[in-house]
Design a protein around this motif. Structure first.
Motif, mmCIF file in Angstrom:
data_model
loop_
_atom_site.group_PDB
_atom_site.id
_atom_site.type_symbol
_atom_site.label_atom_id
_atom_site.label_comp_id
_atom_site.label_asym_id
_atom_site.label_seq_id
_atom_site.Cartn_x
_atom_site.Cartn_y
_atom_site.Cartn_z
ATOM 1 N N ALA A 63 0.831 -1.211 0.000
ATOM 2 C CA ALA A 63 0.000 0.000 0.000
ATOM 3 C C ALA A 63 0.862 1.257 0.000
ATOM 4 C CB ALA A 63 -0.935 -0.006 1.209
ATOM 5 N N HIS A 64 1.946 1.240 0.768
ATOM 6 C CA HIS A 64 2.817 2.412 0.840
ATOM 7 C C HIS A 64 3.633 2.602 -0.430
ATOM 8 C CE1 HIS A 64 2.525 4.186 4.911
ATOM 9 N NE2 HIS A 64 1.999 3.001 5.206
ATOM 10 N N ASP A 65 3.754 1.551 -1.236
ATOM 11 C CA ASP A 65 4.491 1.659 -2.493
ATOM 12 C C ASP A 65 3.609 2.113 -3.654
ATOM 13 O OD1 ASP A 65 6.836 0.854 -1.308
ATOM 14 O OD2 ASP A 65 6.556 -1.275 -1.809
ATOM 15 N N THR A 66 2.306 2.170 -3.441
ATOM 16 C CA THR A 66 1.391 2.580 -4.512
ATOM 17 C C THR A 66 1.373 4.105 -4.629
ATOM 18 O OG1 THR A 66 -0.504 2.594 -2.993
ATOM 19 C CG2 THR A 66 -0.073 0.554 -4.215
ATOM 20 N N PRO A 67 0.926 4.619 -5.777
ATOM 21 C CA PRO A 67 0.827 6.078 -5.937
ATOM 22 C C PRO A 67 -0.118 6.699 -4.903
ATOM 23 C CG PRO A 67 0.622 4.961 -8.053
ATOM 24 C CD PRO A 67 0.574 3.891 -7.010
ATOM 25 N N THR A 68 0.087 7.954 -4.640
ATOM 26 C CA THR A 68 -0.717 8.644 -3.631
ATOM 27 C C THR A 68 -2.198 8.603 -3.962
ATOM 28 O OG1 THR A 68 1.133 10.136 -3.190
ATOM 29 C CG2 THR A 68 -1.038 10.834 -2.424
ATOM 30 N N TRP A 69 -2.529 8.730 -5.252
ATOM 31 C CA TRP A 69 -3.947 8.734 -5.618
ATOM 32 C C TRP A 69 -4.599 7.385 -5.324
ATOM 33 C CZ3 TRP A 69 -6.078 5.372 -9.093
ATOM 34 C CH2 TRP A 69 -5.225 4.735 -9.993
ATOM 35 N N VAL A 70 -3.835 6.297 -5.425
ATOM 36 C CA VAL A 70 -4.375 4.974 -5.085
ATOM 37 C C VAL A 70 -4.640 4.889 -3.583
ATOM 38 C CG1 VAL A 70 -3.875 2.492 -5.019
ATOM 39 C CG2 VAL A 70 -3.246 3.849 -7.028
ATOM 40 N N GLN A 71 -3.723 5.399 -2.794
ATOM 41 C CA GLN A 71 -3.896 5.392 -1.344
ATOM 42 C C GLN A 71 -5.125 6.202 -0.933
ATOM 43 O OE1 GLN A 71 -0.232 6.633 0.530
ATOM 44 N NE2 GLN A 71 1.020 5.311 -0.773
ATOM 45 N N HIS A 72 -5.268 7.394 -1.531
ATOM 46 C CA HIS A 72 -6.432 8.227 -1.196
ATOM 47 C C HIS A 72 -7.731 7.569 -1.650
ATOM 48 C CE1 HIS A 72 -3.905 11.227 0.348
ATOM 49 N NE2 HIS A 72 -3.618 11.886 -0.772
ATOM 50 N N THR A 73 -7.689 6.920 -2.816
ATOM 51 C CA THR A 73 -8.883 6.235 -3.304
ATOM 52 C C THR A 73 -9.286 5.108 -2.354
ATOM 53 O OG1 THR A 73 -8.325 6.741 -5.607
ATOM 54 C CG2 THR A 73 -9.880 4.933 -5.228
ATOM 55 N N ALA A 74 -8.291 4.361 -1.881
ATOM 56 C CA ALA A 74 -8.581 3.268 -0.947
ATOM 57 C C ALA A 74 -9.147 3.800 0.359
ATOM 58 C CB ALA A 74 -7.307 2.464 -0.681
ATOM 59 N N GLU A 75 -8.579 4.890 0.861
ATOM 60 C CA GLU A 75 -9.094 5.492 2.098
ATOM 61 C C GLU A 75 -10.536 5.947 1.931
ATOM 62 O OE1 GLU A 75 -6.391 8.096 4.498
ATOM 63 O OE2 GLU A 75 -5.129 7.936 2.707
ATOM 64 N N THR A 76 -10.837 6.514 0.771
ATOM 65 C CA THR A 76 -12.202 6.977 0.518
ATOM 66 C C THR A 76 -13.150 5.804 0.341
ATOM 67 O OG1 THR A 76 -11.362 8.974 -0.560
ATOM 68 C CG2 THR A 76 -13.650 8.356 -1.020
ATOM 69 N N TRP A 77 -12.722 4.816 -0.439
ATOM 70 C CA TRP A 77 -13.593 3.677 -0.745
ATOM 71 C C TRP A 77 -13.961 2.875 0.502
ATOM 72 C CZ3 TRP A 77 -17.152 1.634 -3.363
ATOM 73 C CH2 TRP A 77 -17.416 0.268 -3.279
ATOM 74 N N THR A 78 -13.027 2.767 1.440
ATOM 75 C CA THR A 78 -13.285 1.953 2.616
ATOM 76 C C THR A 78 -14.502 2.437 3.396
ATOM 77 O OG1 THR A 78 -12.159 0.862 4.468
ATOM 78 C CG2 THR A 78 -11.798 3.207 4.220
ATOM 79 N N GLU A 79 -14.851 3.718 3.256
ATOM 80 C CA GLU A 79 -16.061 4.254 3.886
ATOM 81 C C GLU A 79 -17.171 4.494 2.865
ATOM 82 O OE1 GLU A 79 -16.385 4.337 7.005
ATOM 83 O OE2 GLU A 79 -14.286 4.101 7.631
ATOM 84 N N ALA A 80 -16.801 4.998 1.687
ATOM 85 C CA ALA A 80 -17.805 5.322 0.680
ATOM 86 C C ALA A 80 -18.519 4.088 0.158
ATOM 87 C CB ALA A 80 -17.162 6.079 -0.485
ATOM 88 N N GLY A 81 -17.859 2.934 0.241
ATOM 89 C CA GLY A 81 -18.502 1.705 -0.198
ATOM 90 C C GLY A 81 -19.779 1.422 0.559
ATOM 91 N N LEU A 82 -19.806 1.794 1.835
ATOM 92 C CA LEU A 82 -21.028 1.607 2.625
ATOM 93 C C LEU A 82 -22.174 2.436 2.053
ATOM 94 C CD1 LEU A 82 -19.531 1.758 6.237
ATOM 95 C CD2 LEU A 82 -20.080 -0.278 4.896
ATOM 96 N N LEU A 83 -21.856 3.658 1.623
ATOM 97 C CA LEU A 83 -22.885 4.522 1.043
ATOM 98 C C LEU A 83 -23.381 3.958 -0.285
ATOM 99 C CD1 LEU A 83 -21.320 8.035 1.756
ATOM 100 C CD2 LEU A 83 -23.060 6.820 3.071
ATOM 101 N N LEU A 84 -22.479 3.358 -1.049
ATOM 102 C CA LEU A 84 -22.887 2.761 -2.317
ATOM 103 C C LEU A 84 -23.845 1.601 -2.086
ATOM 104 C CD1 LEU A 84 -22.779 2.535 -5.348
ATOM 105 C CD2 LEU A 84 -20.641 1.244 -5.139
ATOM 106 N N PHE A 85 -23.550 0.752 -1.111
ATOM 107 C CA PHE A 85 -24.463 -0.342 -0.800
ATOM 108 C C PHE A 85 -25.812 0.192 -0.324
ATOM 109 C CE2 PHE A 85 -20.733 -3.293 -0.486
ATOM 110 C CZ PHE A 85 -21.216 -4.231 -1.383
ATOM 111 N N ALA A 86 -25.794 1.268 0.461
ATOM 112 C CA ALA A 86 -27.052 1.871 0.901
ATOM 113 C C ALA A 86 -27.865 2.369 -0.292
ATOM 114 C CB ALA A 86 -26.771 3.018 1.869
ATOM 115 N N ALA A 87 -27.181 2.976 -1.261
ATOM 116 C CA ALA A 87 -27.873 3.445 -2.465
ATOM 117 C C ALA A 87 -28.456 2.275 -3.251
ATOM 118 C CB ALA A 87 -26.908 4.256 -3.330
ATOM 119 N N LEU A 88 -27.736 1.165 -3.304
ATOM 120 C CA LEU A 88 -28.249 -0.019 -4.003
ATOM 121 C C LEU A 88 -29.473 -0.585 -3.294
ATOM 122 C CD1 LEU A 88 -24.893 -1.818 -4.924
ATOM 123 C CD2 LEU A 88 -26.497 -0.704 -6.505
ATOM 124 N N PHE A 89 -29.495 -0.511 -1.969
ATOM 125 C CA PHE A 89 -30.680 -0.946 -1.232
ATOM 126 C C PHE A 89 -31.894 -0.102 -1.605
ATOM 127 C CE2 PHE A 89 -27.934 -2.726 2.383
ATOM 128 C CZ PHE A 89 -28.123 -4.026 1.966
#
Length: 211
Positions: free
Chosen positions: A16-42
């Protein structure tokens, strides 16, 4: 937990630390935003099911409830196992990308992975075609929790399995009584109740015939 699991955690966080910064930020965002996506699918599944037969609508309505039940089960297990987070316990690992949860917020199983596993299975039970969307999303969310450094691999694997099993069991057990409830709601004298349950397939066919 064993040495292999700890080593895999180190390997993933080092990667994870060897990946580009944008990948790290995307992962940080997705780890929480994914919950919102599932809520929208519900919400989308509920809305589409309002013009279906009572049973499909009942399953769509049960899906978020089954996911909530899986979360409660995860919390109960957490309080029993009381496993420390790897971002504190594994001193030789790379720093976590996400903030390490405070002491007392235990690691096993992963709540996020449990919710993801439950939501994925529940949505597939609503509509089988969603399998190709929800399962990859759930796996990606589970992996992201290790990637950002707040869970061991076994935490997320257990969470996915727990969520999937609880959701499948809850929907199977609750679909019949929920179907009876939907039929009663659609016949209710209260407009708000009828709106929530939807008009069913008859109204959909009527609107189609008027075109």
């Amino acid at each position: 937990m064993d040495d292999e699991d700890t080593a895999l955690y180190r390997d993933i966080t080092d990667f994870a630390h060897d990946t580009p910064t944008w990948v790290q930020h995307t992962a940080e965002t997705w780890t929480e935003a994914g919950l919102l996506l599932f809520a929208a699918l519900f919400v989308l599944a509920w809305w589409r099911a309002r013009r279906t037969e009572a049973r499909p609508f009942a399953i769509a309505a049960l899906a978020p409830l089954a996911t909530a039940l899986a979360y409660v089960c995860s919390e109960v297990l957490k309080s029993g196992f009381r496993e420390e987070r790897p971002c504190r316990a594994v001193a030789t690992a790379a720093p976590s990308l996400a903030d390490c949860p405070p002491p007392g917020d235990w690691s096993f199983p992963s709540n996020h992975a449990t919710i993801a596993g439950a939501a994925a299975v529940a949505l597939v039970l609503v509509r089988r075609a969603l399998l190709w969307l929800t399962v990859p999303l759930a796996l990606l969310m589970a992996f992201s929790r290790v990637f950002v450094g707040v869970h061991y691999p076994h935490d997320v694997a257990a969470g996915l399995a727990l969520g999937a099993l609880v959701a499948a069991f809850a929907v199977r057990l609750g679909s019949q009584p929920a179907t009876r409830l939907v039929l009663a709601m659609r016949a209710s004298s209260m407009p708000a109740v009828r709106w929530f349950a939807g008009p069913g397939p008859a109204a959909h066919r009527a609107s189609y015939e008027l075109r």
